[in-house]
Design an enzyme around this catalytic site. Sequence first.
Site, PDB file in Angstrom:
ATOM      1  N   PRO A   2       0.700  -1.247  -0.098  1.00  0.00           N
ATOM      2  CA  PRO A   2      -0.047  -0.002   0.097  1.00  0.00           C
ATOM      3  C   PRO A   2       0.755   1.072   0.191  1.00  0.00           C
ATOM      4  CG  PRO A   2      -0.804  -1.525   1.554  1.00  0.00           C
ATOM      5  CD  PRO A   2       0.455  -2.141   1.055  1.00  0.00           C
ATOM      6  N   GLU A   3       0.343   2.260  -0.876  1.00  0.00           N
ATOM      7  CA  GLU A   3       1.252   3.457  -1.005  1.00  0.00           C
ATOM      8  C   GLU A   3       0.544   4.629  -0.131  1.00  0.00           C
ATOM      9  OE1 GLU A   3       2.720   4.206  -4.866  1.00  0.00           O
ATOM     10  OE2 GLU A   3       2.637   2.179  -5.393  1.00  0.00           O
ATOM     11  N   LYS A  52       3.734   5.912   4.727  1.00  0.00           N
ATOM     12  CA  LYS A  52       3.253   4.555   4.755  1.00  0.00           C
ATOM     13  C   LYS A  52       2.824   3.817   6.247  1.00  0.00           C
ATOM     14  CE  LYS A  52       5.271   3.536   0.364  1.00  0.00           C
ATOM     15  NZ  LYS A  52       6.271   2.670  -0.322  1.00  0.00           N
ATOM     16  N   ASN A 161       5.929   1.929  -5.781  1.00  0.00           N
ATOM     17  CA  ASN A 161       6.273   1.511  -7.200  1.00  0.00           C
ATOM     18  C   ASN A 161       5.428   1.894  -8.165  1.00  0.00           C
ATOM     19  OD1 ASN A 161       8.565   0.274  -8.521  1.00  0.00           O
ATOM     20  ND2 ASN A 161       7.334  -1.507  -8.987  1.00  0.00           N
ATOM     21  N   ARG A 251      13.722  -2.236  -7.864  1.00  0.00           N
ATOM     22  CA  ARG A 251      12.130  -2.470  -7.999  1.00  0.00           C
ATOM     23  C   ARG A 251      12.231  -2.194  -9.749  1.00  0.00           C
ATOM     24  NH1 ARG A 251       8.637  -1.570  -3.968  1.00  0.00           N
ATOM     25  NH2 ARG A 251       7.203  -2.714  -5.185  1.00  0.00           N
TER      26      ARG A 251
END
Length: 264
Positions: A2-3, A52, A161, A251
């Site tokens: 989760p961002e 976050k 990401n 990533r």
Amino acid sequence: MPEGHKTHYLASQHTKLFAGQQLKVSSPQGRFSSDARKVNGRALESVDAAGKHLFYVFEGERIVHVHLGRYGSFVTEPSPPASAKGQVRMRVVGPEVTLDLRGPTQCRVIDEETRDSVIDKLGPDPLAGGKRADFLANISTSNRPIGGLLLDQSVVAGIGNILRAEILFETGIDPNRAGKDLSPEEFTRLWRSLSKMMKVSLKHGRIISVTAKEAGKPLTKLADKERFRIYGKAECPRCGHAITQSPVASRKLYACPQCQNMVN
């Protein structure tokens, strides 16, 4: 994972569900049992988000710090709840709603000093009044690629990401460019893009980078695959060029070499 938009969304939702109520807090899994007893039976004052991180503030200055990480998730059900199933790290039972937390990276009881220490290590959070000038200061002298800087929570809080790919594509910036090489105009576009995209995503509770005009339908009607311009796509929606999937900061990052002026 989760961002930042999601943690702020959860903080708002959980505050509405539980603030002002005396809650039963337990750990069916057992890993949070000792800390659960520290807040069990206390009233929840608020739920706050920073990047976050989530902070459940209970009376008596006791705070449950949650970081969902890659696999953490919440599930709600009516109270009284059924027997817990699976690895429930924390169960919060209110008069009408029960909240189960599974798989977080972090779930612990902390004090205000520790919370402040966590927040102090974060970069500006656009959803919590973070300042553009602080973001500029964090990237303007860095030799690191902007694609990596956007994932560094000490540079800017809340970007993950998906958002970094969508933001860099919207602004037409090569993810391999060093932060110090961005022009003032590029920096302004970057800050505006990430602030806008995070606010839209917070409003809808999920990441959305396209506009309603682009999608040809209201944003509330978008299917999951329609929400993004470039993430998870094979071809660029603007020029038709093949999308690359190269690792930046360990990533996978989706980018269009043509629209983002990437150097081979």
